[in-house]
Design a protein around this motif. Sequence first.
Motif, PDB file in Angstrom:
ATOM      1  N   THR A  62       1.763  41.801 -36.989  1.00 36.05           N
ATOM      2  CA  THR A  62       2.130  41.897 -35.164  1.00 36.05           C
ATOM      3  C   THR A  62       3.683  40.679 -35.315  1.00 36.05           C
ATOM      4  O   THR A  62       3.803  40.741 -34.835  1.00 36.05           O
ATOM      5  CB  THR A  62       0.664  40.990 -35.045  1.00 36.05           C
ATOM      6  N   VAL A  63       3.862  40.188 -36.831  1.00 29.08           N
ATOM      7  CA  VAL A  63       5.318  39.470 -36.691  1.00 29.08           C
ATOM      8  C   VAL A  63       6.203  39.776 -37.397  1.00 29.08           C
ATOM      9  O   VAL A  63       7.489  39.810 -37.547  1.00 29.08           O
ATOM     10  CB  VAL A  63       4.260  37.686 -37.100  1.00 29.08           C
ATOM     11  N   PRO A  87       3.213  35.841 -25.921  1.00 30.69           N
ATOM     12  CA  PRO A  87       1.614  34.842 -25.515  1.00 30.69           C
ATOM     13  C   PRO A  87       1.132  34.508 -27.086  1.00 30.69           C
ATOM     14  O   PRO A  87      -0.036  34.155 -27.470  1.00 30.69           O
ATOM     15  CB  PRO A  87       1.477  35.755 -24.239  1.00 30.69           C
ATOM     16  N   GLU A  88       0.679  35.842 -27.769  1.00 31.86           N
ATOM     17  CA  GLU A  88      -0.473  36.353 -28.796  1.00 31.86           C
ATOM     18  C   GLU A  88      -0.375  35.697 -29.882  1.00 31.86           C
ATOM     19  O   GLU A  88      -0.589  36.034 -30.484  1.00 31.86           O
ATOM     20  CB  GLU A  88      -0.750  37.791 -28.849  1.00 31.86           C
ATOM     21  N   GLN A 110       0.395  22.856 -33.657  1.00 30.24           N
ATOM     22  CA  GLN A 110       0.290  23.790 -31.988  1.00 30.24           C
ATOM     23  C   GLN A 110       1.544  24.264 -31.763  1.00 30.24           C
ATOM     24  O   GLN A 110       2.621  24.168 -31.214  1.00 30.24           O
ATOM     25  CB  GLN A 110      -0.630  22.975 -31.088  1.00 30.24           C
ATOM     26  N   VAL A 111       0.974  25.884 -31.376  1.00 34.81           N
ATOM     27  CA  VAL A 111       2.222  26.821 -31.120  1.00 34.81           C
ATOM     28  C   VAL A 111       2.032  27.377 -29.795  1.00 34.81           C
ATOM     29  O   VAL A 111       0.981  27.977 -29.640  1.00 34.81           O
ATOM     30  CB  VAL A 111       2.709  27.876 -31.890  1.00 34.81           C
ATOM     31  N   THR A 112       2.695  27.530 -28.824  1.00 33.41           N
ATOM     32  CA  THR A 112       1.108  27.894 -27.201  1.00 33.41           C
ATOM     33  C   THR A 112       2.971  28.298 -26.435  1.00 33.41           C
ATOM     34  O   THR A 112       4.280  28.122 -26.760  1.00 33.41           O
ATOM     35  CB  THR A 112       1.648  26.779 -26.255  1.00 33.41           C
ATOM     36  N   VAL A 113       3.010  29.876 -26.350  1.00 32.26           N
ATOM     37  CA  VAL A 113       4.029  30.722 -26.029  1.00 32.26           C
ATOM     38  C   VAL A 113       3.398  31.364 -24.666  1.00 32.26           C
ATOM     39  O   VAL A 113       2.760  31.684 -24.136  1.00 32.26           O
ATOM     40  CB  VAL A 113       4.292  31.998 -26.663  1.00 32.26           C
ATOM     41  N   SER A 114       4.012  30.726 -23.615  1.00 37.22           N
ATOM     42  CA  SER A 114       3.824  30.880 -22.061  1.00 37.22           C
ATOM     43  C   SER A 114       4.725  32.659 -22.161  1.00 37.22           C
ATOM     44  O   SER A 114       5.369  32.671 -22.227  1.00 37.22           O
ATOM     45  CB  SER A 114       4.084  30.004 -21.551  1.00 37.22           C
ATOM     46  N   SER A 115       3.531  32.667 -20.656  1.00 40.11           N
ATOM     47  CA  SER A 115       4.537  34.378 -20.274  1.00 40.11           C
ATOM     48  C   SER A 115       5.477  34.294 -19.529  1.00 40.11           C
ATOM     49  O   SER A 115       4.764  33.410 -18.419  1.00 40.11           O
ATOM     50  CB  SER A 115       2.979  35.345 -19.925  1.00 40.11           C
TER      51      SER A 115
END
Length: 115
Positions: A62-63, A87-88, A110-115
């Motif tokens: 996936t990466v 986002p995933e 924490q890693v947060t990916v916004s769409s």
Amino acid sequence: QVQLVESGGGLVQAGGSLTLSCAASGFTFSTSAMSWVRQAPGKELEWVSGITDFGPKYYDNTVKGRFNISRDNAKNLLYLQMTNMKPEDTAVYYCVKSWGPYGPRGQGTQVTVSS
């Protein structure tokens, strides 16, 4: 005593980049395989990437092609460069002293990916 301290997490838009760092102490970093794992809410721990002490690397499918793991043995630092983020990819990322997902690990970032 193994100590691992992650940093570099945050909020990023989809398509953006982040670089995580892990400061290691209490063991011989240069001869240790190291990994990054992540855990999203309600999901199992996922082995994202690993690096041996002699070069070979592992990437989850996936990466692959988006993330790069590296290390600086002189500074006892482990890195995870994340590009074209999705986002995933949102999760808590942990640095782990292992080849694989299980072993001593840090407190996470924490890693947060916004769409």
